[in-house]
Scaffold this active site. Structure first.
Site, PDB file in Angstrom:
ATOM      1  N   SER A 274       0.809  -1.226   0.000  1.00 29.83           N
ATOM      2  CA  SER A 274       0.000   0.000   0.000  1.00 29.83           C
ATOM      3  C   SER A 274       0.840   1.274   0.000  1.00 29.83           C
ATOM      4  O   SER A 274       0.472   2.257  -0.647  1.00 29.83           O
ATOM      5  CB  SER A 274      -0.961  -0.009   1.185  1.00 29.83           C
ATOM      6  OG  SER A 274      -0.257  -0.173   2.397  1.00 29.83           O
TER       7      SER A 274
ATOM      8  N   CYS B  48      -7.051  -6.330   0.057  1.00 29.17           N
ATOM      9  CA  CYS B  48      -5.838  -6.295   0.884  1.00 29.17           C
ATOM     10  C   CYS B  48      -5.193  -4.911   0.893  1.00 29.17           C
ATOM     11  O   CYS B  48      -5.751  -3.989   1.493  1.00 29.17           O
ATOM     12  CB  CYS B  48      -4.897  -7.402   0.428  1.00 29.17           C
ATOM     13  SG  CYS B  48      -3.744  -7.895   1.707  1.00 29.17           S
TER      14      CYS B  48
ATOM     15  N   ARG C 283      -2.404  -2.642   9.667  1.00 33.06           N
ATOM     16  CA  ARG C 283      -1.675  -3.332   8.589  1.00 33.06           C
ATOM     17  C   ARG C 283      -1.015  -4.610   9.114  1.00 33.06           C
ATOM     18  O   ARG C 283      -0.584  -4.673  10.254  1.00 33.06           O
ATOM     19  CB  ARG C 283      -0.591  -2.439   7.999  1.00 33.06           C
ATOM     20  CG  ARG C 283      -1.124  -1.373   7.079  1.00 33.06           C
ATOM     21  CD  ARG C 283       0.007  -0.518   6.543  1.00 33.06           C
ATOM     22  NE  ARG C 283       0.863  -1.244   5.609  1.00 33.06           N
ATOM     23  CZ  ARG C 283       2.095  -0.861   5.304  1.00 33.06           C
ATOM     24  NH1 ARG C 283       2.621   0.204   5.867  1.00 33.06           N
ATOM     25  NH2 ARG C 283       2.806  -1.557   4.452  1.00 33.06           N
TER      26      ARG C 283
ATOM     27  N   ARG D 286      -0.556 -11.355   4.726  1.00 34.18           N
ATOM     28  CA  ARG D 286      -0.182 -10.146   5.488  1.00 34.18           C
ATOM     29  C   ARG D 286      -1.307  -9.108   5.403  1.00 34.18           C
ATOM     30  O   ARG D 286      -1.113  -7.949   5.064  1.00 34.18           O
ATOM     31  CB  ARG D 286       1.138  -9.564   4.967  1.00 34.18           C
ATOM     32  CG  ARG D 286       2.317 -10.522   5.203  1.00 34.18           C
ATOM     33  CD  ARG D 286       3.604 -10.036   4.548  1.00 34.18           C
ATOM     34  NE  ARG D 286       3.945  -8.719   5.029  1.00 34.18           N
ATOM     35  CZ  ARG D 286       4.189  -7.675   4.227  1.00 34.18           C
ATOM     36  NH1 ARG D 286       4.107  -7.803   2.929  1.00 34.18           N
ATOM     37  NH2 ARG D 286       4.523  -6.534   4.730  1.00 34.18           N
TER      38      ARG D 286
ATOM     39  N   HIS E 202      -7.904 -12.231  -0.512  1.00 32.57           N
ATOM     40  CA  HIS E 202      -7.645 -12.166  -1.956  1.00 32.57           C
ATOM     41  C   HIS E 202      -8.548 -13.112  -2.752  1.00 32.57           C
ATOM     42  O   HIS E 202      -8.110 -14.213  -3.095  1.00 32.57           O
ATOM     43  CB  HIS E 202      -6.191 -12.564  -2.238  1.00 32.57           C
ATOM     44  CG  HIS E 202      -5.183 -11.586  -1.762  1.00 32.57           C
ATOM     45  ND1 HIS E 202      -4.709 -10.559  -2.541  1.00 32.57           N
ATOM     46  CD2 HIS E 202      -4.561 -11.466  -0.568  1.00 32.57           C
ATOM     47  CE1 HIS E 202      -3.827  -9.846  -1.867  1.00 32.57           C
ATOM     48  NE2 HIS E 202      -3.721 -10.379  -0.660  1.00 32.57           N
TER      49      HIS E 202
ATOM     50  N   GLU F 224      -9.165 -13.048  -5.776  1.00 33.51           N
ATOM     51  CA  GLU F 224      -8.611 -13.235  -7.131  1.00 33.51           C
ATOM     52  C   GLU F 224      -7.633 -14.402  -7.196  1.00 33.51           C
ATOM     53  O   GLU F 224      -7.207 -14.796  -8.273  1.00 33.51           O
ATOM     54  CB  GLU F 224      -7.948 -11.936  -7.622  1.00 33.51           C
ATOM     55  CG  GLU F 224      -6.592 -11.583  -7.013  1.00 33.51           C
ATOM     56  CD  GLU F 224      -6.674 -11.028  -5.588  1.00 33.51           C
ATOM     57  OE1 GLU F 224      -7.762 -11.028  -4.983  1.00 33.51           O
ATOM     58  OE2 GLU F 224      -5.618 -10.614  -5.061  1.00 33.51           O
TER      59      GLU F 224
END
Ligand code: GLN
Length: 194
Positions: free
Chosen positions: A50, A80, A107, A137, A172, A174
């Site tokens: 990020s 995420c 985070r 993470r 996630h 994807e």
């Protein structure tokens, strides 16, 4: 109605989202420049790092136009690191975010010891078949405003949320072959296009 979905292509797992959109038969575009934003009906912000993503976004002057567009109703979906970018605040940090989703995140809060893990979570909107959630993470939502709808929780914490045109997952989707989360986003994009 034909929709075109952008995937923010500054950094992170861009191709996996494109693959998901292809699986759903939806037209996609990798968004790299501020002007690309006008070519798509909604945007996916992928996982990645990020701090790097927001830095590039500022450098290429995409931060302001994207934030403005989202505030005017442009649909976005962050996974995420993408969730971190959409959030109002990162706990214990002054890291810049888009501040368009009324959540505060911590985070790297999941899987500090084990780095990543997978778990089945229930998404009541999707019926009985759970969603396989891959956490890498991942950010943890530590605060959420009243307008934020929790679409799924893991251990009592929302991990899939929506506030009007803004949607985000800590995990996630994807990275699986289950396209229901993306399909849900495309439904939102369709609603906002009308
Ligand atoms: N830890 C990353 C961050 O803080 C997010 C990890 C991911 O997107 N898989 O940006």
């Amino acid at each position: 109605m034909s929709l075109k979905i952008g995937v923010l292509g500054l950094q992170g797992d861009v191709r996996e989202h494109i693959r998901m959109l292809q699986l759903l038969g939806v037209e996609s575009l990798i968004v790299k420049l501020p002007e690309d934003l006008s070519l798509v009906d909604g945007l996916i912000i992928p996982g990645g790092e990020s701090t790097t993503m927001i830095r590039i976004m500022k450098e290429i002057e995409m931060y302001e136009p994207l934030k403005e567009k989202i505030e005017e109703g442009f649909p976005v979906f962050g996974t995420c690191a993408g969730m971190i970018l959409l959030s109002k605040k990162v706990e214990g940090s002054d890291q810049l975010t888009l501040k368009v989703l009324d959540i505060e995140v911590e985070r790297n809060a999941y899987g500090r010891q084990i780095e990543s893990f997978e778990v089945d979570i229930k998404v009541p909107q999707f019926g009985d078949k759970p969603v396989r959630a891959v956490f890498i993470r991942a950010p943890k939502i530590v605060k959420a405003g009243n307008e934020v709808e929790a679409l799924a929780e893991y251990e009592g914490t929302p991990v899939f949320v929506r506030e009007n045109n803004v949607m985000a997952t800590s995990f996630h989707p994807e990275l699986t072959d289950d396209a229901r989360v993306h399909e849900y986003f495309i439904k939102i994009v369709g609603e906002f296009k009308k």
